[in-house]
Scaffold this active site. Sequence first.
Site, PDB file in Angstrom:
ATOM      1  N   LYS A   1       0.833  -1.211   0.000  1.00 11.35           N
ATOM      2  CA  LYS A   1       0.000   0.000   0.000  1.00 11.35           C
ATOM      3  C   LYS A   1       0.876   1.273   0.000  1.00 11.35           C
ATOM      4  O   LYS A   1       2.095   1.177   0.133  1.00 11.35           O
ATOM      5  CB  LYS A   1      -0.957  -0.032   1.204  1.00 11.35           C
ATOM      6  CG  LYS A   1      -1.828  -1.296   1.273  1.00 11.35           C
ATOM      7  CD  LYS A   1      -2.841  -1.375   0.141  1.00 11.35           C
ATOM      8  CE  LYS A   1      -3.429  -2.761  -0.026  1.00 11.35           C
ATOM      9  NZ  LYS A   1      -4.531  -3.089   0.857  1.00 11.35           N
TER      10      LYS A   1
HETATM   11  C1  LIG Z   1      -5.568  -3.999   1.315  1.00 13.45           C
HETATM   12  C2  LIG Z   1      -7.002  -3.695   1.276  1.00 13.45           C
HETATM   13  C3  LIG Z   1      -7.856  -3.919   2.357  1.00 13.45           C
HETATM   14  C4  LIG Z   1      -7.453  -4.656   3.582  1.00 13.45           C
HETATM   15  O1  LIG Z   1      -6.331  -4.186   4.206  1.00 13.45           O
HETATM   16  P1  LIG Z   1      -5.440  -5.138   5.128  1.00 13.45           P
HETATM   17  O2  LIG Z   1      -4.515  -4.180   5.786  1.00 13.45           O
HETATM   18  O3  LIG Z   1      -4.756  -6.108   4.242  1.00 13.45           O
HETATM   19  O4  LIG Z   1      -6.366  -5.804   6.091  1.00 13.45           O
HETATM   20  C5  LIG Z   1      -9.177  -3.517   2.237  1.00 13.45           C
HETATM   21  N1  LIG Z   1      -9.643  -2.944   1.128  1.00 13.45           N
HETATM   22  C6  LIG Z   1      -8.856  -2.733   0.060  1.00 13.45           C
HETATM   23  C7  LIG Z   1      -9.436  -2.081  -1.148  1.00 13.45           C
HETATM   24  C8  LIG Z   1      -7.527  -3.115   0.089  1.00 13.45           C
HETATM   25  O5  LIG Z   1      -6.762  -2.946  -0.992  1.00 13.45           O
END
Ligand SMILES: *Cc1c(COP(=O)(O)O)cnc(C)c1O
Length: 373
Positions: A180
């Site tokens: 991310k």
């Molecule tokens: C990565 C992601 C999540 C979940 O995040 P985590 O930190 O992996 O639990 C939720 N929604 C979207 C769109 C994501 O890309």
Amino acid sequence: MLPYGKQTIGQDDIDSVLEVLQSQWLTTGPAVEQFENALADYTQAQGAVAVNSGTAALHTAMQAVGIGPGDEVIVPAITFVATANAAVYLGAKPVFADVDPGTLLIDPIDVARKVSPRTKAIVGMDYAGQPCDYRELKKLADLNQSWLIADGCHSLGGSYLQQKVGTLADLTCFSFHPVKPITCGEGGAVVTDHEDLIPRMKSFRSHGITSDFRQREKSSQHQYEMRSLGFNYRITDLQCALGISQLSKLDRFTKRRNDIARYYDQLFQTQKTITPLTTHPSVCHARHLYVVNWNRKLAGTDRNFAFAQLRDRGIGVNVHYQPVYQHPWYIAQFGDQTGCCPVAEKVYQDILSLPIFPQMTEADIRFVVNTIF
Ligand SMILES: *Cc1c(COP(=O)(O)O)cnc(C)c1O
């Protein structure tokens, strides 16, 4: 293998984590609050609550606005499963809205079709890092007296009509997974201008207990009260220390991601086999993903073939995402919903995420493009 996404860790990040490791508090110490303040400052939101994943952030935000059994929550068909799962955790029903074929963002026209008196919240997901059409979504939410929640797991650092992602919806959720925009290893946060919801979210993150260990230590109290049912969604100080140093570099990361996307766009301009997704002029795109449509007719091969070939040649392409309601658990739980989001079902066949991350070089980009053609 050139990955589709990857963290950028510098010596400053390492130093920041080491400092906490040698301090008194490894979890729920001062770094958590510092990270929350830094996130609120950056996004211009009134407050932030840091938790241990983006999924926990979505669950916490939806719990805070009172989503529960009998409620419907509108989510885009094309998103990571966690967006819809968070509603299911609370006993609510996810209702899937279709996406715009050019951007893959939730389509406000289909949202308008799918709202009902049971709609407790509308969730926009800033696919690939591009903020949704929040002006339209806000109108629909207001008209229907429902909450507007942003799944901003892709879009920290982005903005919409000059306004940072973080205050475009009632609550905005972030993820700090390594792929991310910034990372804590694992981590998440909810930011909001609804200050009244913050104590509720802080309590939900720690078993529904009204104080934390450090507060009790400070006030020499042993007693605590559990007033609601919560979870252990606490994030550590180690993770927050990493988050703080990462956040200070976010704008540089975003700029680099946009430079890479522009270079890809330019290289793809002269051919028709690949069509990049479109970007609205009114947004600053966070460019978490670089997604293209694979034109099977012109290429003479389908996306799955292209995917396998590119993987064979060392390019870590990916596909984001299969419509959530097509997953076996969703079919078993909510029935076969084939046809409910025709655009999503169609585009899912053709989308491909190409590598993009701040440390990617121009040679890497040319390698990807030359391998495709
Ligand atoms: C990565 C992601 C999540 C979940 O995040 P985590 O930190 O992996 O639990 C939720 N929604 C979207 C769109 C994501 O890309």
